[in-house]
Structure formats: C-alpha cells, structure tokens
Motif scaffolding. Structure first.
Motif, PDB file in Angstrom:
ATOM      1  N   GLU A 121      -7.640  42.164  -7.375  1.00 18.97           N
ATOM      2  CA  GLU A 121      -6.579  42.182  -8.373  1.00 18.97           C
ATOM      3  C   GLU A 121      -7.145  42.210  -9.783  1.00 18.97           C
ATOM      4  O   GLU A 121      -8.070  41.466 -10.104  1.00 18.97           O
ATOM      5  N   GLY A 122      -6.583  43.087 -10.611  1.00 18.14           N
ATOM      6  CA  GLY A 122      -6.893  43.101 -12.027  1.00 18.14           C
ATOM      7  C   GLY A 122      -5.718  42.550 -12.802  1.00 18.14           C
ATOM      8  O   GLY A 122      -4.721  42.098 -12.215  1.00 18.14           O
ATOM      9  N   PRO A 123      -5.781  42.590 -14.133  1.00 19.59           N
ATOM     10  CA  PRO A 123      -4.668  42.058 -14.938  1.00 19.59           C
ATOM     11  C   PRO A 123      -3.358  42.794 -14.726  1.00 19.59           C
ATOM     12  O   PRO A 123      -2.279  42.250 -14.965  1.00 19.59           O
ATOM     13  N   ASP A 124      -3.429  44.048 -14.279  1.00 15.13           N
ATOM     14  CA  ASP A 124      -2.201  44.837 -14.084  1.00 15.13           C
ATOM     15  C   ASP A 124      -1.947  45.142 -12.606  1.00 15.13           C
ATOM     16  O   ASP A 124      -1.191  46.047 -12.276  1.00 15.13           O
ATOM     17  N   GLY A 125      -2.595  44.374 -11.709  1.00 15.70           N
ATOM     18  CA  GLY A 125      -2.373  44.592 -10.285  1.00 15.70           C
ATOM     19  C   GLY A 125      -3.644  44.991  -9.567  1.00 15.70           C
ATOM     20  O   GLY A 125      -4.747  44.852 -10.097  1.00 15.70           O
ATOM     21  N   PRO A 126      -3.514  45.510  -8.337  1.00 15.60           N
ATOM     22  CA  PRO A 126      -4.699  45.838  -7.537  1.00 15.60           C
ATOM     23  C   PRO A 126      -5.513  46.982  -8.125  1.00 15.60           C
ATOM     24  O   PRO A 126      -4.988  47.854  -8.815  1.00 15.60           O
ATOM     25  N   VAL A 127      -6.815  46.953  -7.825  1.00 20.07           N
ATOM     26  CA  VAL A 127      -7.739  48.007  -8.243  1.00 20.07           C
ATOM     27  C   VAL A 127      -8.312  48.647  -6.983  1.00 20.07           C
ATOM     28  O   VAL A 127      -8.769  47.948  -6.067  1.00 20.07           O
ATOM     29  N   TRP A 128      -8.262  49.974  -6.940  1.00 20.14           N
ATOM     30  CA  TRP A 128      -8.803  50.727  -5.804  1.00 20.14           C
ATOM     31  C   TRP A 128     -10.060  51.470  -6.238  1.00 20.14           C
ATOM     32  O   TRP A 128     -10.096  52.082  -7.302  1.00 20.14           O
ATOM     33  N   ARG A 129     -11.092  51.407  -5.389  1.00 23.47           N
ATOM     34  CA  ARG A 129     -12.359  52.098  -5.659  1.00 23.47           C
ATOM     35  C   ARG A 129     -12.514  53.253  -4.683  1.00 23.47           C
ATOM     36  O   ARG A 129     -12.339  53.078  -3.472  1.00 23.47           O
ATOM     37  N   TYR A 130     -12.871  54.412  -5.214  1.00 22.62           N
ATOM     38  CA  TYR A 130     -13.013  55.616  -4.381  1.00 22.62           C
ATOM     39  C   TYR A 130     -14.359  56.267  -4.655  1.00 22.62           C
ATOM     40  O   TYR A 130     -14.656  56.657  -5.774  1.00 22.62           O
ATOM     41  N   GLN A 161     -10.497  65.507  -1.986  1.00 25.59           N
ATOM     42  CA  GLN A 161     -10.253  64.598  -3.116  1.00 25.59           C
ATOM     43  C   GLN A 161      -8.772  64.548  -3.475  1.00 25.59           C
ATOM     44  O   GLN A 161      -8.214  63.476  -3.728  1.00 25.59           O
ATOM     45  N   VAL A 162      -8.154  65.707  -3.506  1.00 22.32           N
ATOM     46  CA  VAL A 162      -6.737  65.781  -3.889  1.00 22.32           C
ATOM     47  C   VAL A 162      -5.889  64.925  -2.967  1.00 22.32           C
ATOM     48  O   VAL A 162      -5.028  64.158  -3.404  1.00 22.32           O
ATOM     49  N   GLU A 163      -6.125  65.034  -1.661  1.00 19.47           N
ATOM     50  CA  GLU A 163      -5.339  64.255  -0.700  1.00 19.47           C
ATOM     51  C   GLU A 163      -5.584  62.763  -0.870  1.00 19.47           C
ATOM     52  O   GLU A 163      -4.652  61.953  -0.805  1.00 19.47           O
ATOM     53  N   THR A 164      -6.830  62.390  -1.101  1.00 17.14           N
ATOM     54  CA  THR A 164      -7.153  60.969  -1.245  1.00 17.14           C
ATOM     55  C   THR A 164      -6.593  60.414  -2.547  1.00 17.14           C
ATOM     56  O   THR A 164      -6.059  59.292  -2.572  1.00 17.14           O
ATOM     57  N   VAL A 165      -6.687  61.173  -3.621  1.00 14.89           N
ATOM     58  CA  VAL A 165      -6.120  60.723  -4.896  1.00 14.89           C
ATOM     59  C   VAL A 165      -4.615  60.516  -4.757  1.00 14.89           C
ATOM     60  O   VAL A 165      -4.066  59.504  -5.221  1.00 14.89           O
ATOM     61  N   ARG A 166      -3.923  61.441  -4.121  1.00 13.61           N
ATOM     62  CA  ARG A 166      -2.471  61.280  -3.920  1.00 13.61           C
ATOM     63  C   ARG A 166      -2.164  60.006  -3.138  1.00 13.61           C
ATOM     64  O   ARG A 166      -1.212  59.289  -3.440  1.00 13.61           O
ATOM     65  N   ARG A 167      -2.971  59.729  -2.140  1.00 12.45           N
ATOM     66  CA  ARG A 167      -2.716  58.548  -1.307  1.00 12.45           C
ATOM     67  C   ARG A 167      -2.961  57.261  -2.088  1.00 12.45           C
ATOM     68  O   ARG A 167      -2.203  56.290  -1.959  1.00 12.45           O
ATOM     69  N   ILE A 168      -4.007  57.239  -2.921  1.00 17.05           N
ATOM     70  CA  ILE A 168      -4.273  56.050  -3.730  1.00 17.05           C
ATOM     71  C   ILE A 168      -3.127  55.824  -4.714  1.00 17.05           C
ATOM     72  O   ILE A 168      -2.656  54.697  -4.896  1.00 17.05           O
ATOM     73  N   VAL A 169      -2.684  56.902  -5.366  1.00 22.74           N
ATOM     74  CA  VAL A 169      -1.575  56.778  -6.314  1.00 22.74           C
ATOM     75  C   VAL A 169      -0.335  56.237  -5.608  1.00 22.74           C
ATOM     76  O   VAL A 169       0.388  55.386  -6.138  1.00 22.74           O
ATOM     77  N   ARG A 222     -12.195  54.541 -10.168  1.00 26.20           N
ATOM     78  CA  ARG A 222     -11.371  53.346  -9.988  1.00 26.20           C
ATOM     79  C   ARG A 222      -9.955  53.608 -10.476  1.00 26.20           C
ATOM     80  O   ARG A 222      -9.772  54.202 -11.538  1.00 26.20           O
ATOM     81  N   PHE A 223      -9.006  53.146  -9.685  1.00 26.66           N
ATOM     82  CA  PHE A 223      -7.593  53.389  -9.951  1.00 26.66           C
ATOM     83  C   PHE A 223      -6.865  52.052 -10.100  1.00 26.66           C
ATOM     84  O   PHE A 223      -7.057  51.138  -9.302  1.00 26.66           O
ATOM     85  N   ARG A 224      -6.022  51.967 -11.123  1.00 29.45           N
ATOM     86  CA  ARG A 224      -5.180  50.780 -11.320  1.00 29.45           C
ATOM     87  C   ARG A 224      -3.907  51.224 -12.017  1.00 29.45           C
ATOM     88  O   ARG A 224      -3.851  52.318 -12.604  1.00 29.45           O
TER      89      ARG A 224
END
Length: 326
Positions: free
Chosen positions: A240-249, A258-266, A316-318
């Motif tokens: 968890e970060g200050p604005d919620g979970p953080v995902w690492r790819y 990549q496109v499919e994985t980015v869509r799934r993370i979002v 990293r996505f948040r």
C-alpha cells in the motif's frame, strides 16, 4: 447434419452440457438454418428466443414467423422485446440483444447460447476491421466460442464454417420462407457496403477470408495465453502507498503482451482503458517517460533482479493522487 453435430460437439462437448442449448433466432435464413440443424441434432434439447428491438415495424412479423416454426416442431419459444438506447444503433442493439438473451437463457436453464454467425459474416467483419486499422484482437473476428458479454454463459457459433448460400438452401428445402431484413442492404451501414463489395469482386473469396480470420483468432489465443503467464510471473502487488496499492510489473515482453498486462493492472486499480490507450502508455514507459491512463499513474525504472542477475525494466502503477482544491 453430421457436420453440424461434429462442430457443436467441438464447441460444446457433451460432457459439459447442462440444460438445453439456447438459440438466438431472428427469422432470417441463417438463424432459421441454425434452428433446423440444432433441432435435428438435439431433438428435445433446444430452446429458442427471438428479439424485437422495436426499431422496425416488420420485426413483430419476424418474431411470429420464428414462433410458428417452433410451434410446428414443439420447440420451447420466447419472444423478447428490448429498448435500444440512443447512440451507435448497431452496437447498442447488439448490447441490448445479448443482455436480453442472457436473462432469458438463465431463466430457461440453458447450458449455452448459440448464434448463427457464418463464414460470410466472418469475411465481412475481417474486411471492416482491416479498413479501420484494428489490432490483432479485432482482426481475430467473430470467435467460434466464448461467453455472452458480462456473463459466464457459454456462447457458441457452430456455423462459422458454413456459407450463407448453403444455409439459405437448407431453409428453402424445408419449405420455410425466411424473413428479409432491409437493413442488410442499407448502404448507410458499413456491413451492407462491404457485403456488396464482396458480391461484386469474385477474387475476394469469403471462405478464404473467414479462414484467415480463424488463423488470426488462433494467434490471438496464443497472445492471451502468454499474457496470462506474464501476469502470473511478472506482476506483483508491492503493498500500500499513500493513494492505495502499488503494482510492480517487470515489462520485458513484446508490446502486444505488454498492452494486455497494462490493461489488466489498470483494471485492478479500478480503471478501464482501451488497447490503443494501453499501447500509447506502454510506448511512453518503454521510452522512460511517466504515463497516466484511466486514473492510474505509471512510472518506469530499471532494476537489477538478483534472482536471475540481470537488469530489467520495471514499471510501477498506482492510483493517481487526488487533486487538491485550494
């Protein structure tokens, strides 16, 4: 009939069947052929629904034709009426139709839903999507099996290997005069224009185009398989970060994956983006630039992965920080 039975068995194996096969039948030659073939193959094991979108005065008569055809064969029948909201007419009608069919199939205890898409439909779809510059997911065309949108109800299309002419001949041989939807010839719609073009140019072989769409569908299934592995092995929820979970790819696969994985993370972060949007974001990240999409902020980096002793791109996505109003 053996040909149809074999294809249906491939798409909907007997050991997986629970309940009747639901059929979407409009009254046109294609769907009436589906009705006749399914009735012969699964006597007593089908149910039929016909949808009136409320867009044409003739639709009520088409539904009545399907009802009479079912009554003569003791096939359970349901007439469904839907309201199509404003917007892209064909797209909204499709969404409303599938939603109504899913509700009916669930209530009727159907184990799967079948539609009458055939090889000519597949060829038209491929040409339209080529003209629009669609990616591989779109060029894969109409899939022979899947699920009804927004449900877990299996959706099968056992006629994709059949030509329209042979389906129409089957219906006429049964002594049934099918309905003719005038919008199928209306040049205001892309599909009608493509249909005319195919009829005018015999070097464009619909069966060959449909076969190409099938090959593209196989390629797309391979990408989906690889994307699942990418998700399982290269994506981690860090915490968890200050604005919620953080995902690492660890993003070191071909762009299509990549496109499919980015869509799934979002999506995991509550957003929704198209493949085109995810592709543009992936391009920015690959260049080492931040990307913002669907309410998600993605930040690129390069890290050494001690387990395998190499440096890899890490994104990293948040959730994007909430905007502060002063």
């Amino acid at each position: 009939m053996t040909r149809f039975a074999e294809e249906l068995a491939r798409l909907w194996p007997e050991e997986e069947r629970e309940g009747p096969l639901g059929l979407a039948v409009s009254g046109g030659p294609d769907s009436l052929a589906l009705l006749l073939l399914a009735h012969e193959t699964l006597p007593g094991g089908i149910a039929v629904a016909s949808v009136d979108h409320g867009l044409r005065a003739e639709a009520a008569g088409e539904v009545a034709l399907v009802e009479a055809t079912c009554r003569a064969r003791a096939i359970p029948f349901a007439a469904l009426r839907v309201r199509v909201p404003p917007g892209n007419l064909q797209s909204r009608a499709r969404d409303a139709r599938y939603a109504a069919l899913a509700r009916w199939a669930h209530a009727a205890g159907c184990g799967a839903l079948a539609t009458a898409h055939h090889a000519d439909d597949q060829a038209e779809t491929l040409l339209m999507r080529l003209a629009r510059g669609s990616g591989l997911a779109g060029l894969a065309g109409v899939r022979d099996h899947g699920f009804v949108p927004e449900t877990d109800l299996p959706l099968v299309r056992p006629l994709l290997g059949w030509r329209k002419a042979e389906l129409e001949a089957l219906v006429l041989a049964a002594g049934i005069e099918p309905a003719r939807d005038p919008t199928n010839e209306d040049a205001a719609f892309d599909r009608a224009r493509v249909r005319r073009h195919l009829a005018k140019h015999d070097w464009l072989d619909a069966a060959a185009l449909a076969a190409s769409a099938g090959h593209l569908a196989e390629a797309w299934r391979a990408i989906e398989w690889y994307a699942q592995i990418d998700w399982e092995e290269m994506v981690l929820r860090e915490g968890e970060g200050p604005d919620g979970p953080v995902w690492r790819y660890y993003a070191n696969v071909p762009r299509a994956i990549q496109v499919e994985t980015v869509r799934r993370i979002v999506a995991e972060l509550g957003g929704q983006v198209t493949r085109a949007e995810a592709g543009r974001a992936a391009d920015r990240l690959w260049r080492g630039e931040n990307a913002s999409l669907g309410g998600v902020l993605a930040v690129p980096g390069i890290e050494r992965v001690e387990k395998i002793g190499v440096e890899m791109r890490v994104w990293r996505f948040r959730a994007e920080p909430a905007r502060r109003v002063h």
